[in-house]
Design a protein around this motif. Sequence first.
Motif, short mmCIF file in Angstrom:
data_model
loop_
_atom_site.label_atom_id
_atom_site.label_comp_id
_atom_site.label_asym_id
_atom_site.label_seq_id
_atom_site.Cartn_x
_atom_site.Cartn_y
_atom_site.Cartn_z
N ALA A 113 0.84 -1.20 0.00
CA ALA A 113 0.00 0.00 0.00
C ALA A 113 0.88 1.25 0.00
O ALA A 113 0.62 2.21 -0.73
CB ALA A 113 -0.94 -0.01 1.21
N HIS A 114 1.94 1.24 0.81
CA HIS A 114 2.79 2.42 0.87
C HIS A 114 3.53 2.66 -0.43
O HIS A 114 3.74 3.80 -0.83
CB HIS A 114 3.72 2.33 2.08
CG HIS A 114 3.02 2.71 3.35
ND1 HIS A 114 3.62 3.20 4.46
CD2 HIS A 114 1.69 2.70 3.66
CE1 HIS A 114 2.72 3.46 5.40
NE2 HIS A 114 1.54 3.15 4.93
N ARG A 167 2.31 2.08 -3.33
CA ARG A 167 1.33 2.73 -4.21
C ARG A 167 1.10 4.19 -3.80
O ARG A 167 1.04 5.09 -4.63
CB ARG A 167 0.00 1.98 -4.18
CG ARG A 167 0.09 0.58 -4.77
CD ARG A 167 -1.30 -0.04 -5.00
NE ARG A 167 -1.15 -1.40 -5.47
CZ ARG A 167 -1.36 -2.49 -4.72
NH1 ARG A 167 -1.78 -2.38 -3.47
NH2 ARG A 167 -1.19 -3.69 -5.23
N ILE A 168 0.97 4.42 -2.50
CA ILE A 168 0.70 5.78 -1.99
C ILE A 168 1.84 6.72 -2.38
O ILE A 168 1.62 7.82 -2.90
CB ILE A 168 0.53 5.76 -0.45
CG1 ILE A 168 -0.81 5.12 -0.08
CG2 ILE A 168 0.66 7.17 0.13
CD1 ILE A 168 -0.99 4.86 1.42
N TRP A 169 3.09 6.30 -2.18
CA TRP A 169 4.21 7.21 -2.42
C TRP A 169 4.54 7.32 -3.90
O TRP A 169 5.11 8.33 -4.33
CB TRP A 169 5.41 6.83 -1.54
CG TRP A 169 5.10 7.13 -0.10
CD1 TRP A 169 4.69 6.24 0.85
CD2 TRP A 169 5.05 8.42 0.52
NE1 TRP A 169 4.41 6.90 2.03
CE2 TRP A 169 4.63 8.23 1.85
CE3 TRP A 169 5.33 9.72 0.08
CZ2 TRP A 169 4.48 9.30 2.75
CZ3 TRP A 169 5.19 10.77 0.96
CH2 TRP A 169 4.77 10.56 2.29
N ASP A 192 2.13 7.56 -6.13
CA ASP A 192 1.18 8.63 -6.49
C ASP A 192 1.67 9.99 -6.00
O ASP A 192 1.47 11.01 -6.65
CB ASP A 192 -0.20 8.36 -5.88
CG ASP A 192 -0.98 7.33 -6.66
OD1 ASP A 192 -0.55 6.94 -7.76
OD2 ASP A 192 -2.05 6.91 -6.16
#
Lengths: 259, 259
Positions: free
Chosen positions: B111-112, B114-116, B118
Motif C-alpha cells: 500500500a505504501h 502505491r501511496i508514495w 502517487d
Amino acid sequence: MKLYTSWFCPFAQRAWIALEEKGVDYSYVEINPYEVDPSLPGGYTKKQLPIEVKKALYPDFVASSPKGLVPSVSDPNGDKVWESLHVVQYVDERFDHPPYFLPRGDPLKRAHVRIWSDFVTERMQKNFYMMLMDQDPGRQGKAKESFFAECRTFAKAMGTDGPYFLGKDISMVDIALFPFWQRFLWVGGYYRGLEMPDDPDFRRLHTWWEACSQRPAFNGTLVCRPRLISSYSQYSRNEGTSDYAKNLQSSLSGTQKKP
Amino acid sequence: MKLYTSWFCPFAQRAWIALEEKGVDYSYVEINPYEVDPSLPGGYTKKQLPIEVKKALYPDFVASSPKGLVPSVSDPNGDKVWESLHVVQYVDERFDHPPYFLPRGDPLKRAHVRIWSDFVTERMQKNFYMMLMDQDPGRQGKAKESFFAECRTFAKAMGTDGPYFLGKDISMVDIALFPFWQRFLWVGGYYRGLEMPDDPDFRRLHTWWEACSQRPAFNGTLVCRPRLISSYSQYSRNEGTSDYAKNLQSSLSGTQKKP
C-alpha cells in the motif's frame, strides 16, 4: 481496525464497502473536516478545517492520513493506509479470502480493474461534477453529453457473463463506481433533471446497479436521499469550497474564457 | 511484447525501466503524438494530434491505449495495458520474479509503495511544473518552496537501511520518481536555477539518485541532457499545449486571480 470516514464522502464510502465485503471487524469513526455553521443546511460550511486544527481535534485520524483527508484505516499494530483505492487494495490483500477485489493470478485482469477504477474518478465523475457545478445551461448540456459518452465507454468495457463489471464476480471497479452512481442518479436527477438514456449501454449499467444494490455490503452504505441531496446544494450553485471543487472551478473558468 | 513510448515522456520512461529491470523481451516503438513543424526546436509543435489522426498513423498503438497516450504495452496474445503505474504493476505481476516492484506478501508495504508512487506525480511533480510554467518570479519562488517541502515529506518517508525508497530493495516508487528527478535536476537547473538544498533530507535523496543512476535498467533510459532541456523550452515560457500543461495553466490562472 478503525475506519476514518465522513458520511457524505463517496471516496470514503469505497473503503467502507471494502471492509463490509470482507467481513472485517472494524469501528466506524466519523470525521467532520469542515468548519461548523449551524445556520447552514447540514450545519457546516464545507470549508476544510486547516490541517493543524484537524490534528488537534482528531490526532489519531491525522496520524493515519497525513493530508487529513478521508478515508483512511489504522490498526493498533501500526498499519496506516490512506487514499480510497489504496485502502481497497490493502483490505483485499490483508484479508486474503473471497470476495477478491482484484482477481488472483491474472495480471491482465488485475491491470484492467485498476485502469477502469481510475476511469470512474478521472472521467465519469469529473464530467458529472462539471455538469453539476457549471451555471451555464448550454455548457451543462455539453457536460451531460460528455458524461453519457464516458458512461458508454465504461459500459462497453464491462463483462457480458454477469451483472458486475468483470461479469460474474465483483471487483474493485464495482466498489469504485457504486458511491458515485448513487450521486449520478439522485443528485443529478434532483439538480439537473438527469435521466439515464434507455439504450443497451445504459441497460447494462442499470443491471449492474441493481445487482450491486442488492449486496448487503453495498446497500448498507447508501446515504439517505434527502440528506445526500442537501449536501450537494453548494456544488449545484458552484459554491463548493473543497480542494476538489476549487480544482474543477479553475477548469470551468478555463473553458468559460473561450466560449 | 511491444512498448509504445515517446522519448521525451517521463511517464513512458517508467514503463521502459520496468521492462528493463525484469529483463523482458520487448520491442521499443517510438510514437510521435504531436503535430510536426520542422521550424521549431525538436521539429514538432507539442500540439497533440487528434485521436482519429493517431488512429490512422498508429492503429496498433491506439488499440493498446484507447486515449492515444504513451505509455502502453501490448502482446500478440491480446494483452493491452495503459497508464504508467498500471503498466509497472502489470509487468511486476506478469513477470513474477525478482526484482519485485511491490514486495510480495506484505500488504502494508505494498500500500505504501502505491501511496508514495502517487505522491511523486500528484505533489512533487505538480509543484515542479508550476515553478517551471509560472512566469511571475515571486510565484516561482513560492512554488520552489512548496516543491522543496514536498521533497522533504517524501524523504522522511524513505527507508533508512539502504539507498532506495524502501531501503535495501528497489520498488515502484523508485521507478515512479527517477524520470522526474532527472527533469528536476537538469530542466529545473537550466530554466530556473534550481539547486537542491544541502540538508539531511536532500542528502538522502542524493544518495537515492546515485544508487538508481548506477542500475543499468535505470541509467539506460536517461534522456540526453541538451535534448531534454530543449524539449522543455515551451513549458518554461508557459506555452505548453499538452492536456497536462493546460490543466496546470488553469490552476495558475486560478492563483493569479488572487495574488
